[in-house]
Design a protein around this motif. Structure first.
Motif, PDB file in Angstrom:
ATOM      1  N   SER A  79       0.699  -1.486  -0.327  1.00  0.00           N
ATOM      2  CA  SER A  79      -0.127   0.535   0.220  1.00  0.00           C
ATOM      3  C   SER A  79       0.428   1.063   0.414  1.00  0.00           C
ATOM      4  CB  SER A  79      -0.698   0.123   1.247  1.00  0.00           C
ATOM      5  OG  SER A  79      -0.065   0.088   2.557  1.00  0.00           O
ATOM      6  N   LEU A  80       1.696   1.152   0.166  1.00  0.00           N
ATOM      7  CA  LEU A  80       3.075   2.468   0.595  1.00  0.00           C
ATOM      8  C   LEU A  80       3.719   2.474  -0.963  1.00  0.00           C
ATOM      9  CD1 LEU A  80       4.271   1.452   3.637  1.00  0.00           C
ATOM     10  CD2 LEU A  80       3.412   3.478   3.417  1.00  0.00           C
ATOM     11  N   ARG A  81       3.337   1.371  -2.101  1.00  0.00           N
ATOM     12  CA  ARG A  81       4.168   1.752  -2.859  1.00  0.00           C
ATOM     13  C   ARG A  81       3.668   1.525  -4.644  1.00  0.00           C
ATOM     14  NH1 ARG A  81       7.639  -0.642   1.462  1.00  0.00           N
ATOM     15  NH2 ARG A  81       9.809  -0.061   1.245  1.00  0.00           N
ATOM     16  N   MET A  82       2.427   2.537  -4.286  1.00  0.00           N
ATOM     17  CA  MET A  82       1.579   2.027  -5.471  1.00  0.00           C
ATOM     18  C   MET A  82       2.264   2.595  -6.544  1.00  0.00           C
ATOM     19  SD  MET A  82      -1.083   0.460  -4.143  1.00  0.00           S
ATOM     20  CE  MET A  82      -2.242   0.297  -6.089  1.00  0.00           C
ATOM     21  N   GLU A  83       3.162   4.327  -6.344  1.00  0.00           N
ATOM     22  CA  GLU A  83       3.502   4.886  -7.491  1.00  0.00           C
ATOM     23  C   GLU A  83       5.562   5.096  -6.745  1.00  0.00           C
ATOM     24  OE1 GLU A  83       2.123   8.675  -8.017  1.00  0.00           O
ATOM     25  OE2 GLU A  83      -0.094   7.766  -7.908  1.00  0.00           O
ATOM     26  N   SER A  84       6.085   3.571  -6.406  1.00  0.00           N
ATOM     27  CA  SER A  84       6.963   3.741  -5.833  1.00  0.00           C
ATOM     28  C   SER A  84       7.692   2.280  -5.790  1.00  0.00           C
ATOM     29  CB  SER A  84       7.450   4.685  -4.144  1.00  0.00           C
ATOM     30  OG  SER A  84       8.681   5.078  -3.970  1.00  0.00           O
ATOM     31  N   ALA A 130      -6.053  -1.050   2.592  1.00  0.00           N
ATOM     32  CA  ALA A 130      -6.547   0.096   1.694  1.00  0.00           C
ATOM     33  C   ALA A 130      -7.216   1.626   1.561  1.00  0.00           C
ATOM     34  CB  ALA A 130      -8.168  -0.514   1.473  1.00  0.00           C
ATOM     35  N   VAL A 131      -7.061   1.643   3.143  1.00  0.00           N
ATOM     36  CA  VAL A 131      -7.316   3.491   3.187  1.00  0.00           C
ATOM     37  C   VAL A 131      -5.904   3.816   3.270  1.00  0.00           C
ATOM     38  CG1 VAL A 131      -7.707   4.320   5.497  1.00  0.00           C
ATOM     39  CG2 VAL A 131      -9.280   2.783   5.833  1.00  0.00           C
ATOM     40  N   ASN A 132      -4.913   2.979   3.950  1.00  0.00           N
ATOM     41  CA  ASN A 132      -3.607   3.802   3.824  1.00  0.00           C
ATOM     42  C   ASN A 132      -3.843   4.042   2.393  1.00  0.00           C
ATOM     43  OD1 ASN A 132      -1.059   4.557   4.193  1.00  0.00           O
ATOM     44  ND2 ASN A 132      -0.317   3.001   2.926  1.00  0.00           N
ATOM     45  N   VAL A 133      -4.646   3.049   0.850  1.00  0.00           N
ATOM     46  CA  VAL A 133      -3.606   3.728  -0.232  1.00  0.00           C
ATOM     47  C   VAL A 133      -4.727   5.127  -0.749  1.00  0.00           C
ATOM     48  CG1 VAL A 133      -4.706   2.677  -3.065  1.00  0.00           C
ATOM     49  CG2 VAL A 133      -3.459   1.201  -1.787  1.00  0.00           C
ATOM     50  N   VAL A 134      -5.671   5.198  -0.464  1.00  0.00           N
ATOM     51  CA  VAL A 134      -6.511   5.765  -0.279  1.00  0.00           C
ATOM     52  C   VAL A 134      -5.748   7.342   0.065  1.00  0.00           C
ATOM     53  CG1 VAL A 134      -8.568   6.970  -0.053  1.00  0.00           C
ATOM     54  CG2 VAL A 134      -8.577   5.173  -0.483  1.00  0.00           C
ATOM     55  N   ARG A 135      -5.574   7.135   1.100  1.00  0.00           N
ATOM     56  CA  ARG A 135      -4.999   8.274   1.513  1.00  0.00           C
ATOM     57  C   ARG A 135      -3.474   9.029   1.391  1.00  0.00           C
ATOM     58  NH1 ARG A 135      -3.932  11.434   6.315  1.00  0.00           N
ATOM     59  NH2 ARG A 135      -2.048  12.387   6.820  1.00  0.00           N
ATOM     60  N   MET A 136      -2.981   7.765   0.837  1.00  0.00           N
ATOM     61  CA  MET A 136      -1.562   7.725   0.420  1.00  0.00           C
ATOM     62  C   MET A 136      -1.246   9.196  -1.582  1.00  0.00           C
ATOM     63  SD  MET A 136       1.617   7.467   1.309  1.00  0.00           S
ATOM     64  CE  MET A 136       2.920   6.704   0.304  1.00  0.00           C
ATOM     65  N   ASP A 137      -2.778   8.029  -1.665  1.00  0.00           N
ATOM     66  CA  ASP A 137      -3.271   8.942  -2.864  1.00  0.00           C
ATOM     67  C   ASP A 137      -4.138  10.355  -2.961  1.00  0.00           C
ATOM     68  OD1 ASP A 137      -4.165   8.460  -5.949  1.00  0.00           O
ATOM     69  OD2 ASP A 137      -6.368   9.078  -5.581  1.00  0.00           O
ATOM     70  N   ILE A 138      -4.764  10.602  -1.499  1.00  0.00           N
ATOM     71  CA  ILE A 138      -4.655  12.330  -2.177  1.00  0.00           C
ATOM     72  C   ILE A 138      -4.465  13.085  -1.301  1.00  0.00           C
ATOM     73  CG2 ILE A 138      -6.886  13.383   0.031  1.00  0.00           C
ATOM     74  CD1 ILE A 138      -8.541  10.869  -0.643  1.00  0.00           C
ATOM     75  N   LEU A 139      -3.425  12.570   0.476  1.00  0.00           N
ATOM     76  CA  LEU A 139      -2.378  13.414   0.911  1.00  0.00           C
ATOM     77  C   LEU A 139      -1.644  13.248   0.713  1.00  0.00           C
ATOM     78  CD1 LEU A 139      -4.749  13.915   4.454  1.00  0.00           C
ATOM     79  CD2 LEU A 139      -4.664  15.221   1.960  1.00  0.00           C
ATOM     80  N   LEU A 140      -0.844  11.965   0.264  1.00  0.00           N
ATOM     81  CA  LEU A 140       1.283  11.366   0.409  1.00  0.00           C
ATOM     82  C   LEU A 140       1.107  11.256   1.474  1.00  0.00           C
ATOM     83  CD1 LEU A 140       2.135  13.457  -2.683  1.00  0.00           C
ATOM     84  CD2 LEU A 140       1.433  11.437  -3.021  1.00  0.00           C
TER      85      LEU A 140
END
Length: 673
Positions: A79-84, A130-140
């Motif tokens: 969930s931390l590495r969706m874009e990294s 799942a919540v972490n993915v959404v939070r990372m997408d919104i607030l990084l």
């Protein structure tokens, strides 16, 4: 000798035998009225058999919990590495996995069933990921324990995440939990239930107790992770942890999700500065009273008593002109850039993609949030409300007769603003439900900046007393997808989310137009008003590649001070910001004292100290400084005079925040004790 019974009637100690009925039952009857089953004959079992059965059960529990921990650990890290694709450091990763394993083992011991523990652990792990993915997408910014505050305001979650997605997510969790329950019940049909009184039951119970005790002990130890000498923190440090609290996404990526969460557990906001005492603070206050007396020669001590003060935090307002790797088809904020030239500068935000309340706090209190411990990302929630009163500019202006009103066109519960504003001394808090005008800009957007500015104008018109108005806007808060039909075109030499960035830029354009209209209205009001406006941060919508390429530029936001008595600047158009002769970047905690200099007001010793730091040191950012010349240097490389200024600022900040407030009266105003 006791006769050996049939195997169907033999109570099993095997970890593979599933017999929920230890007595057994007959499959066929020979008569219409079956005879009673014979009493089962006790089967002697040796101590070795019992020990082997218990050991097998324990080994299976250890292996199963290890597998569960591995699955959950994998989900959280993914969930931390969706874009990294940055790898976690091996030592902290293994330690995080070990911590998670102990916690999972504690859950197994607590519920006493591997089946139930599997459903609970995997469902909870999936929800967190799942919540972490959404939070990372919104607030990084990854999840932390502080995020439970958002549960108090479900409306905010509903607006940040489309309702359809929330419903889909909730249904998915229920479906996954149901499927897991079905699967583990089927897979465990051959697994016996270890009932009270069964041989070896006490051994299994003892193992459960040890597992729970171990997990509870670890949790209690980890709760003090940020305290000096903590054993869990020491283990992470020895494993090679590389803490990056100023960039929480990298902090979690390097040290693992569990390590990142632990590093953000509660801590004291600030370490006691060396030499802090009443005697030390009295010397500091005396020194800065003398400097203030010299600097205040020729200023007007009464100008603010007859002047309205409007402080505006513009949500998600980064400075597009600061970006080196993005080109916009048009300048989204020409009016604001003209105001910056006349009496402003670029402010250096504390965060990228988040940190609104941190910036608001810094501007109103004059306290530099980078001098607090790195875990302090939201002073409002973390310690401000622990005090009945907290020193801030609102309380100071009220000493001069100002009426104080806070306006935020959104939920009053965000960042505990209802409590904080009472603590700060505001007389009234106007939120979205009590605003007179609630027009929205774009499709599905928030209350517009134009509506928010009109609320400020209405308050100024209706008050006979001078006012201090604090406005925190909401218009440009993400999400932006599909909000405007005409996003501003944007291109970049780096991978970029052009459509989303263009949507944001169109909203910035709307703010720019609303600002111009607002200031025109103020010039006709007939009362002197100063406006202090700044952006809190860039929105977290740019690609990782661009964020890395921009560096510090991704932290530059617009800042200006406008005075209705001199609408084109103190000395004419493009005169620059008084108190910032070199045109350098501005620290958030310097904003209020710069506004005072812009209008020629006398400054208290506290603001005099902040002015000297801004002018002679620059923007203090934790262990580094952005000098007035634009160079980034470590604090240890400053000269003695500069280091002395930073020391005094730390001492006063500690005294005013969590210290004894020995010199609040002498350096600022008599309140908050």
């Amino acid at each position: 000798m006791v006769q050996q019974p049939d195997t169907d009637q033999q109570p099993s100690l095997s970890a593979e035998d599933e017999t929920d009925d230890p007595e057994g039952a007959s499959d066929h009857t020979m008569t219409e009225t079956p005879a009673p089953d014979p009493e089962p004959v006790a089967v002697p079992v040796s101590k070795g058999q019992v020990l082997r059965a218990v050991a097998g059960r324990i080994l299976f529990a250890l292996g199963a919990s290890l597998a569960l921990a591995a699955v959950v650990h994998g989900m959280l890290e993914a969930s931390l590495r969706m874009e990294s694709d940055e790898p976690t450091l091996l030592g902290p990763a293994l330690l995080s996995f070990g911590v998670l394993w102990v916690v999972v083992l504690g859950v197994v011991g607590l519920v006493g069933s591997l089946r139930a523990a599997t459903v609970v652990v995997l469902t909870l792990g999936l929800v967190l990921a799942a919540v972490n993915v959404v939070r990372m997408d919104i607030l990084l910014i990854p999840l932390s324990f502080r995020d439970v505050v958002f549960l108090k305001d479900p409306a905010f979650l509903a607006e940040m995440v489309p309702m359809a997605d929330l419903v889909k997510g909730s249904v998915a969790v229920v479906v996954v939990a149901g499927l897991l329950t079905l699967l583990v019940s089927r897979a465990g049909r051959r697994r016996p239930r270890w009932r009270r009184g069964r041989p070896g039951w006490l051994g299994w119970l003892a193992f459960r107790g040890v597992a729970v005790a171990l997990a509870v002990t670890l949790v209690l130890l980890a709760a003090g992770f940020n305290q000096p000498g903590n054993v869990v923190r020491g283990a992470y440090d020895r494993s090679g942890a590389d803490w990056r609290p100023w960039s929480q996404s990298r902090n979690y990526l390097l040290n693992g999700f569990v390590g990142g969460v632990l590093s953000n557990l509660p801590t004291d906001p600030m370490a006691t500065p060396p030499g802090y005492s009443r005697a030390t603070m009295e010397k500091v206050a005396e020194r800065w009273a003398e400097v203030a007396e010299q600097r205040n020669k020729g200023t007007d001590p009464d100008v603010l008593a007859r002047t309205n003060v409007v402080v505006v935090l513009s949500e998600s307002m980064g400075d597009p002109a600061a970006l080196q790797h993005a080109t916009f088809a048009e300048d989204p904020s020409p009016e604001i850039h003209a105001l910056m030239r006349a009496g402003g500068a670029q402010m250096i935000s504390n965060f990228y993609g988040t940190g609104t309340s941190s910036m608001e706090f810094a501007v109103l209190t004059g306290q530099n949030t980078t001098l607090f411990k790195p875990q302090i990302s939201s002073p409002y929630q973390q310690f401000v409300t622990d005090y009945p009163h907290y020193p801030n500019a609102v309380g100071w202006l009220k000493q001069m007769g100002h009426r104080a009103v806070a306006i935020h066109p959104y939920s009053p519960h965000m960042y505990q603003r209802t409590d904080v504003y009472k603590n700060f001394g505001f007389d009234e808090f106007i939120d979205r439900d009590s605003m007179t005008e609630r027009a929205r800009l774009g499709k599905g957007g928030f209350i517009s900046d134009r509506s928010a500015y009109r609320e400020v104008l209405r308050e100024l018109r209706e008050s006979d007393d001078p006012m201090v108005v604090q406005l925190v806007s909401m218009q440009n808060h993400l999400p932006y997808q599909g909000r405007y039909d005409d996003p501003i075109g944007v291109s970049s030499d780096k991978p970029i989310r052009a459509q989303v960035v263009g949507q944001w830029a169109r909203g910035v354009k709307g703010t720019d137009e609303a600002v111009a209209e607002f200031l025109r209205e103020l010039t006709t009001k007939g009362e002197r008003t100063i406006v202090i406006q700044y952006g809190d941060h860039f929105p977290g919508i740019f690609s990782d590649a661009q964020v890395r390429a921009e560096g510090l530029d991704m932290y530059r936001t617009p800042f200006f001070v406008w005075d209705s008595a001199h609408p084109d600047g103190v000395a004419g158009k493009d005169a620059g910001l008084v108190g910032n002769p070199g045109g350098g970047a501005v620290a958030p905690n310097a904003a209020m004292q710069l506004a005072l200099q812009q209008v020629g007001a006398s400054m208290p010793p506290y603001f005099t100290l902040l002015a000297e730091v801004q002018e002679k040191v620059g923007v203090v950012r934790g262990r580094t400084v952005l000098t007035p010349q634009g160079e980034q240097v470590p604090i240890k490389e400053l000269d003695e005079e500069q280091r002395a200024l930073v020391r005094d600022m730390k001492l006063v900040q500690y005294d005013f925040s969590i210290g004894e407030r020995y010199v609040l009266d002498e350096m600022w105003y008599p309140a908050g004790k």
